[in-house]
Design an enzyme around this catalytic site. Structure first.
Site, PDB file in Angstrom:
ATOM      1  N   ARG A 255     -49.863 -29.718  78.569  1.00  0.00           N
ATOM      2  CA  ARG A 255     -50.233 -31.030  79.094  1.00  0.00           C
ATOM      3  C   ARG A 255     -50.358 -32.046  77.966  1.00  0.00           C
ATOM      4  O   ARG A 255     -51.158 -31.870  77.048  1.00  0.00           O
ATOM      5  CB  ARG A 255     -51.550 -30.941  79.878  1.00  0.00           C
ATOM      6  CG  ARG A 255     -51.703 -32.110  80.856  1.00  0.00           C
ATOM      7  CD  ARG A 255     -52.955 -31.966  81.689  1.00  0.00           C
ATOM      8  NE  ARG A 255     -54.133 -32.203  80.886  1.00  0.00           N
ATOM      9  CZ  ARG A 255     -55.329 -31.667  81.127  1.00  0.00           C
ATOM     10  NH1 ARG A 255     -55.489 -30.833  82.134  1.00  0.00           N
ATOM     11  NH2 ARG A 255     -56.364 -31.944  80.364  1.00  0.00           N
ATOM     12  N   HIS A 259     -55.757 -35.097  82.285  1.00  0.00           N
ATOM     13  CA  HIS A 259     -55.668 -34.569  83.646  1.00  0.00           C
ATOM     14  C   HIS A 259     -55.583 -35.714  84.652  1.00  0.00           C
ATOM     15  O   HIS A 259     -54.812 -35.665  85.607  1.00  0.00           O
ATOM     16  CB  HIS A 259     -56.896 -33.702  83.933  1.00  0.00           C
ATOM     17  CG  HIS A 259     -57.070 -33.338  85.365  1.00  0.00           C
ATOM     18  ND1 HIS A 259     -56.310 -32.371  85.985  1.00  0.00           N
ATOM     19  CD2 HIS A 259     -57.920 -33.810  86.313  1.00  0.00           C
ATOM     20  CE1 HIS A 259     -56.687 -32.266  87.255  1.00  0.00           C
ATOM     21  NE2 HIS A 259     -57.653 -33.123  87.469  1.00  0.00           N
ATOM     22  N   TYR A 268     -61.530 -31.003  74.506  1.00  0.00           N
ATOM     23  CA  TYR A 268     -61.130 -29.616  74.731  1.00  0.00           C
ATOM     24  C   TYR A 268     -59.657 -29.319  74.406  1.00  0.00           C
ATOM     25  O   TYR A 268     -59.277 -28.171  74.259  1.00  0.00           O
ATOM     26  CB  TYR A 268     -61.400 -29.203  76.187  1.00  0.00           C
ATOM     27  CG  TYR A 268     -60.651 -30.002  77.230  1.00  0.00           C
ATOM     28  CD1 TYR A 268     -59.336 -29.687  77.579  1.00  0.00           C
ATOM     29  CD2 TYR A 268     -61.252 -31.079  77.881  1.00  0.00           C
ATOM     30  CE1 TYR A 268     -58.642 -30.415  78.531  1.00  0.00           C
ATOM     31  CE2 TYR A 268     -60.565 -31.813  78.839  1.00  0.00           C
ATOM     32  CZ  TYR A 268     -59.266 -31.470  79.162  1.00  0.00           C
ATOM     33  OH  TYR A 268     -58.589 -32.211  80.108  1.00  0.00           O
TER      34      TYR A 268
END
Length: 348
Positions: A255, A259, A268
């Site tokens: 990714r 998100h 993270y």
């Protein structure tokens, strides 16, 4: 045929790097197909980038970003026939553009406006699913129903890696396999379920290994390689249409964007891997491939990009031209009479 990289758990690839890794090709795709795929990729990219700007301007709410997922969506959708059904998750919110759903309609969905509703039967595109994996049994049921009716249709359900940890995924996959439903289970594995890495979700070496537990084949493909995605999905669709049941496709990427617009991945994410993914993002990767083939030049690329931006501008204008929604729609099919606390300040 796809170039397979055995060192990466049989990760299928077609597009090379123009140097050490040679380019492959896919049987049955001509120059017109390659340019059509490029237009689809660019349109999806323009939609995603403009939607992020749209959100930052306060014109839509929280938005689920799909930057660098375009190859998964365009490649897989191109392997379908018009009679086939698409069941998108929120990450594929704009995939309906590839079936003719107007930009304004999908933007209105994100704005919470009723003009963002569509009849799924008009485009064979189901409603965008926000709950994780709940649409997988729906797709399995529709596919089975088409089989019972003797109709030559296939369904595809899109979901993220996190969905494979949900009970609804298990129920839909198991049902489809037992009934040999013509279904493609398409997992966009970008490594993260919001902030939960795949390694914290499963002890399986890879998600595609789960397919064997349902008695179906699994295909693992480079999710940033639009041609490899197309070929793998075409194989799964042909198998489904032949009556051989469902296939699990795991499209792998990392990714490269948050998100969603409400997410701060810096706490993270592996930033080095993000930069690597962004440097080899799927739209630019395919564009370089087409240039190496001599199928695309500067003028053609600029024309495609300008057309996509013009489409977006027109879609945004049309969405914002919609009159304010009637608040009474909130209460249709919900209450005989809206409760007093909900009627306050409204003359419905």
């Amino acid at each position: 045929m796809a170039h397979v990289v055995p060192a990466e758990h049989d990760l299928r690839r077609v597009i090379g790097d123009g140097d050490a890794v040679p380019d492959g090709e896919v049987d049955g795709l001509g120059d017109d197909d390659l340019l059509a795929l490029y237009r689809d990729l660019v349109l999806l990219r323009a939609y995603d980038e403009r939607s992020v700007v749209y959100h930052r301007q306060g014109r839509i709410g929280t938005y689920a970003i799909f930057w660098n997922h375009e190859a998964m969506q365009a490649g897989s959708a191109y392997a379908l026939e018009r009679r086939d059904w698409i069941f998108p998750s929120y990450r594929e919110s704009a995939i309906g553009l590839l079936r003719g759903i107007p930009v304004a309609t999908i933007l209105s969905w994100w704005r919470g406006h009723p003009s963002g509703w569509w009849n799924p039967a008009d485009h064979n595109v189901a409603s965008i699913c926000v709950p994780i994996a709940t649409h997988v049994p729906h797709a399995a049921g529709l596919a089975w129903g088409k089989k019972l009716k003797g109709e030559d249709s296939v369904a595809i359900a899109y979901f993220g890696d996190g969905a494979t940890s949900e009970g609804a995924f298990h129920e839909g996959a198991n049902f489809a396999a037992v009934m040999k439903a013509p279904l493609v289970l398409f997992c966009n594995n970008n490594g993260w379920a919001i902030s939960t890495p795949v390694a914290a979700q499963t002890a399986a070496e890879s998600l595609v290994d789960k397919a064997v537990g349902y008695g179906m084949p699994g295909l693992r493909v480079d999710g940033t390689d639009v041609l490899a995605v197309y070929e793998a999905t075409r194989e799964a669709v042909e198998r489904a249409r032949a009556g051989d049941g469902p296939t699990f496709v795991e499209a792998v990427s990392y990714r490269a964007a948050p998100h969603a617009t409400a997410d701060d991945p810096s706490v993270y994410i592996d930033q080095d891997r993000v930069e690597e993914a962004r440097a080899n993002e799927c739209v630019g990767r395919f564009e370089r491939y087409l240039r190496r083939l001599g199928v695309l030049d500067d003028e053609a690329a600029e024309t495609v990009k300008q057309e996509a931006l013009d489409t977006m501008r027109a879609g945004i204008a049309a969405a914002e031209a919609e009159p304010p929604a009637d608040p009474g729609l909130l209460f249709e099919h919900a209450y005989v009479e809206p409760p007093p606390n909900l009627r306050e300040g409204w003359d419905g």
